[in-house]
Design a protein around this motif. Structure first.
Motif, PDB file in Angstrom:
ATOM      1  N   GLU A   2       2.052   5.652  -3.184  1.00 35.65           N
ATOM      2  CA  GLU A   2       3.412   6.103  -2.913  1.00 35.65           C
ATOM      3  C   GLU A   2       4.004   6.701  -4.187  1.00 35.65           C
ATOM      4  O   GLU A   2       4.682   7.724  -4.151  1.00 35.65           O
ATOM      5  CB  GLU A   2       4.278   4.945  -2.410  1.00 35.65           C
ATOM      6  CG  GLU A   2       3.896   4.439  -1.031  1.00 35.65           C
ATOM      7  CD  GLU A   2       4.084   5.505   0.032  1.00 35.65           C
ATOM      8  OE1 GLU A   2       5.071   6.255  -0.050  1.00 35.65           O
ATOM      9  OE2 GLU A   2       3.240   5.592   0.947  1.00 35.65           O
ATOM     10  N   ARG A   3       3.728   6.039  -5.322  1.00 38.33           N
ATOM     11  CA  ARG A   3       4.211   6.516  -6.618  1.00 38.33           C
ATOM     12  C   ARG A   3       3.098   6.376  -7.642  1.00 38.33           C
ATOM     13  O   ARG A   3       2.495   5.312  -7.761  1.00 38.33           O
ATOM     14  CB  ARG A   3       5.446   5.729  -7.068  1.00 38.33           C
ATOM     15  CG  ARG A   3       6.000   6.208  -8.418  1.00 38.33           C
ATOM     16  CD  ARG A   3       7.268   5.488  -8.806  1.00 38.33           C
ATOM     17  NE  ARG A   3       7.788   6.003 -10.073  1.00 38.33           N
ATOM     18  CZ  ARG A   3       8.592   7.060 -10.173  1.00 38.33           C
ATOM     19  NH1 ARG A   3       8.982   7.678  -9.069  1.00 38.33           N
ATOM     20  NH2 ARG A   3       9.013   7.489 -11.347  1.00 38.33           N
ATOM     21  N   PHE A   4       2.819   7.452  -8.372  1.00 37.37           N
ATOM     22  CA  PHE A   4       1.793   7.451  -9.411  1.00 37.37           C
ATOM     23  C   PHE A   4       2.435   7.908 -10.718  1.00 37.37           C
ATOM     24  O   PHE A   4       2.975   9.011 -10.806  1.00 37.37           O
ATOM     25  CB  PHE A   4       0.645   8.390  -9.041  1.00 37.37           C
ATOM     26  CG  PHE A   4      -0.435   8.502 -10.091  1.00 37.37           C
ATOM     27  CD1 PHE A   4      -1.467   7.577 -10.146  1.00 37.37           C
ATOM     28  CD2 PHE A   4      -0.409   9.530 -11.023  1.00 37.37           C
ATOM     29  CE1 PHE A   4      -2.455   7.679 -11.119  1.00 37.37           C
ATOM     30  CE2 PHE A   4      -1.401   9.649 -11.993  1.00 37.37           C
ATOM     31  CZ  PHE A   4      -2.419   8.722 -12.038  1.00 37.37           C
ATOM     32  N   GLN A  36      -6.214   2.825  -4.645  1.00 37.85           N
ATOM     33  CA  GLN A  36      -5.159   2.921  -3.646  1.00 37.85           C
ATOM     34  C   GLN A  36      -4.091   1.879  -3.928  1.00 37.85           C
ATOM     35  O   GLN A  36      -4.394   0.746  -4.309  1.00 37.85           O
ATOM     36  CB  GLN A  36      -5.714   2.687  -2.239  1.00 37.85           C
ATOM     37  CG  GLN A  36      -6.716   3.727  -1.767  1.00 37.85           C
ATOM     38  CD  GLN A  36      -7.311   3.359  -0.422  1.00 37.85           C
ATOM     39  OE1 GLN A  36      -8.129   2.451  -0.325  1.00 37.85           O
ATOM     40  NE2 GLN A  36      -6.886   4.050   0.625  1.00 37.85           N
ATOM     41  N   GLY A  37      -2.824   2.263  -3.721  1.00 41.43           N
ATOM     42  CA  GLY A  37      -1.737   1.321  -3.914  1.00 41.43           C
ATOM     43  C   GLY A  37      -0.399   1.935  -3.593  1.00 41.43           C
ATOM     44  O   GLY A  37      -0.287   3.138  -3.340  1.00 41.43           O
ATOM     45  N   ARG A  55      -7.815  -1.723  -4.453  1.00 39.51           N
ATOM     46  CA  ARG A  55      -6.645  -1.596  -3.583  1.00 39.51           C
ATOM     47  C   ARG A  55      -5.659  -2.681  -3.968  1.00 39.51           C
ATOM     48  O   ARG A  55      -5.968  -3.868  -3.935  1.00 39.51           O
ATOM     49  CB  ARG A  55      -7.051  -1.754  -2.118  1.00 39.51           C
ATOM     50  CG  ARG A  55      -5.865  -1.818  -1.151  1.00 39.51           C
ATOM     51  CD  ARG A  55      -5.138  -0.494  -1.069  1.00 39.51           C
ATOM     52  NE  ARG A  55      -4.027  -0.518  -0.120  1.00 39.51           N
ATOM     53  CZ  ARG A  55      -2.773  -0.819  -0.452  1.00 39.51           C
ATOM     54  NH1 ARG A  55      -2.453  -1.148  -1.707  1.00 39.51           N
ATOM     55  NH2 ARG A  55      -1.831  -0.779   0.461  1.00 39.51           N
ATOM     56  N   ALA A  56      -4.441  -2.250  -4.375  1.00 36.52           N
ATOM     57  CA  ALA A  56      -3.409  -3.198  -4.759  1.00 36.52           C
ATOM     58  C   ALA A  56      -2.041  -2.626  -4.409  1.00 36.52           C
ATOM     59  O   ALA A  56      -1.833  -1.408  -4.513  1.00 36.52           O
ATOM     60  CB  ALA A  56      -3.477  -3.509  -6.251  1.00 36.52           C
ATOM     61  N   ASN A  75      -3.178  11.994  -4.747  1.00 33.70           N
ATOM     62  CA  ASN A  75      -2.194  12.206  -3.699  1.00 33.70           C
ATOM     63  C   ASN A  75      -1.168  11.083  -3.746  1.00 33.70           C
ATOM     64  O   ASN A  75      -1.520   9.905  -3.619  1.00 33.70           O
ATOM     65  CB  ASN A  75      -2.883  12.250  -2.327  1.00 33.70           C
ATOM     66  CG  ASN A  75      -1.920  12.560  -1.201  1.00 33.70           C
ATOM     67  OD1 ASN A  75      -0.896  13.193  -1.429  1.00 33.70           O
ATOM     68  ND2 ASN A  75      -2.238  12.100  -0.011  1.00 33.70           N
ATOM     69  N   ALA A  76       0.111  11.430  -3.913  1.00 36.00           N
ATOM     70  CA  ALA A  76       1.167  10.424  -3.969  1.00 36.00           C
ATOM     71  C   ALA A  76       2.490  11.070  -3.592  1.00 36.00           C
ATOM     72  O   ALA A  76       2.679  12.285  -3.769  1.00 36.00           O
ATOM     73  CB  ALA A  76       1.272   9.801  -5.359  1.00 36.00           C
ATOM     74  N   GLY A  77       3.417  10.263  -3.078  1.00 33.92           N
ATOM     75  CA  GLY A  77       4.735  10.781  -2.758  1.00 33.92           C
ATOM     76  C   GLY A  77       5.437  11.315  -3.992  1.00 33.92           C
ATOM     77  O   GLY A  77       5.954  12.436  -4.007  1.00 33.92           O
ATOM     78  N   THR A  78       5.449  10.513  -5.059  1.00 35.38           N
ATOM     79  CA  THR A  78       6.029  10.911  -6.343  1.00 35.38           C
ATOM     80  C   THR A  78       4.954  10.823  -7.415  1.00 35.38           C
ATOM     81  O   THR A  78       4.317   9.781  -7.574  1.00 35.38           O
ATOM     82  CB  THR A  78       7.209  10.005  -6.725  1.00 35.38           C
ATOM     83  OG1 THR A  78       8.212  10.090  -5.703  1.00 35.38           O
ATOM     84  CG2 THR A  78       7.808  10.422  -8.053  1.00 35.38           C
ATOM     85  N   ILE A  79       4.763  11.912  -8.147  1.00 31.58           N
ATOM     86  CA  ILE A  79       3.782  11.956  -9.232  1.00 31.58           C
ATOM     87  C   ILE A  79       4.506  12.313 -10.515  1.00 31.58           C
ATOM     88  O   ILE A  79       5.137  13.369 -10.616  1.00 31.58           O
ATOM     89  CB  ILE A  79       2.665  12.980  -8.939  1.00 31.58           C
ATOM     90  CG1 ILE A  79       1.880  12.568  -7.694  1.00 31.58           C
ATOM     91  CG2 ILE A  79       1.740  13.115 -10.141  1.00 31.58           C
ATOM     92  CD1 ILE A  79       0.835  13.587  -7.263  1.00 31.58           C
TER      93      ILE A  79
END
Length: 226
Positions: A108-110, A89-90, A72-73, A123-127
């Protein structure tokens, strides 16, 4: 009452250390950390194994990293080959190379340029995925999902050696998002508002709300407008 200052952990060359709570963690060379790590920042370079989970504000790695636990970072930058046996997770996760993950990946962003194998959910807001090798995930979900095939010969020399010479392709069960743009992807179901199915895609069913564009070199078995 004064706040307790965490010590730093520094390993250079060959060595080992115990887990714990640290300020900065700097590891260069061949090293092993036994136990969970909690720190402000962690930078590893070389051949490093952490036998536990990591919780940090900032994680950076170069080379080959094995984590026997979750990571987690707030920001995680992976350059090389990372093998994690837990969850990732980050807020902002960036991969240049190869990521192997036994659990879920949540961000949030991957951003990934290379190849990856995620046994759980991505799972991410922006992939944003640039395929230079194989990509695998059980399911993919987000708001904006962009998958494109990239030239494997581009990029750094180290990454060319790390990424196996496979045809760049993403395989997953379900992709669900708002704006979905895909290339070189095989999926059972794709759901979205605006969906573009590009060259090299093989999709079982596409469910869309506003717009669907299918490239002539793509195959979609079933199209359903909701």
């Amino acid at each position: 009452m004064t706040e307790q200052v965490r010590p730093d952990l520094v390993i250079s060359g060959m060595g080992s250390a115990s887990g714990g709570e640290y300020g900065k963690v700097m590891i260069e060379g061949t090293a092993k950390v036994r136990g969970d790590l909690s720190c402000e920042t962690i930078h590893v370079s070389g051949l490093v194994t952490v036998q536990g989970s990591i919780n940090a504000a900032k994680f950076e790695m170069h080379g080959k990293f094995t984590g026997i636990g979750s990571l987690r970072a707030d920001t995680a930058a992976i350059e090389g080959h990372a093998n994690l046996r837990g969850r990732l997770q980050g807020d902002d996760i960036t991969v240049h190379g190869v990521l192997k993950l036994q659990g879920d990946c949540e961000a949030e962003r991957f951003t990934a340029h290379g190849g990856f194998a995620i046994q759980g959910l991505l799972n991410a807001g922006t992939i944003d995925i640039g395929l230079k090798g194989r990509g695998e995930a059980s399911e993919i979900g987000g708001e904006t999902i962009h998958v494109q095939r990239m030239d494997r010969q581009s990029g750094r020399g180290l990454l060319k050696r790390l990424i196996p010479a496979f045809n760049p392709h993403l395989t997953t069960g379900t992709i669900e998002g708002d704006e979905v743009q895909l290339e070189a992807t095989t999926a059972e179901i794709v759901r979205g508002n605006r969906v573009y199915i590009g060259a090299g895609c093989k999709i079982g069913r596409v469910e869309y709300r506003t717009e669907l564009i299918v490239h002539p070199d793509a195959k979609v078995t079933e199209k359903l407008k909701n």
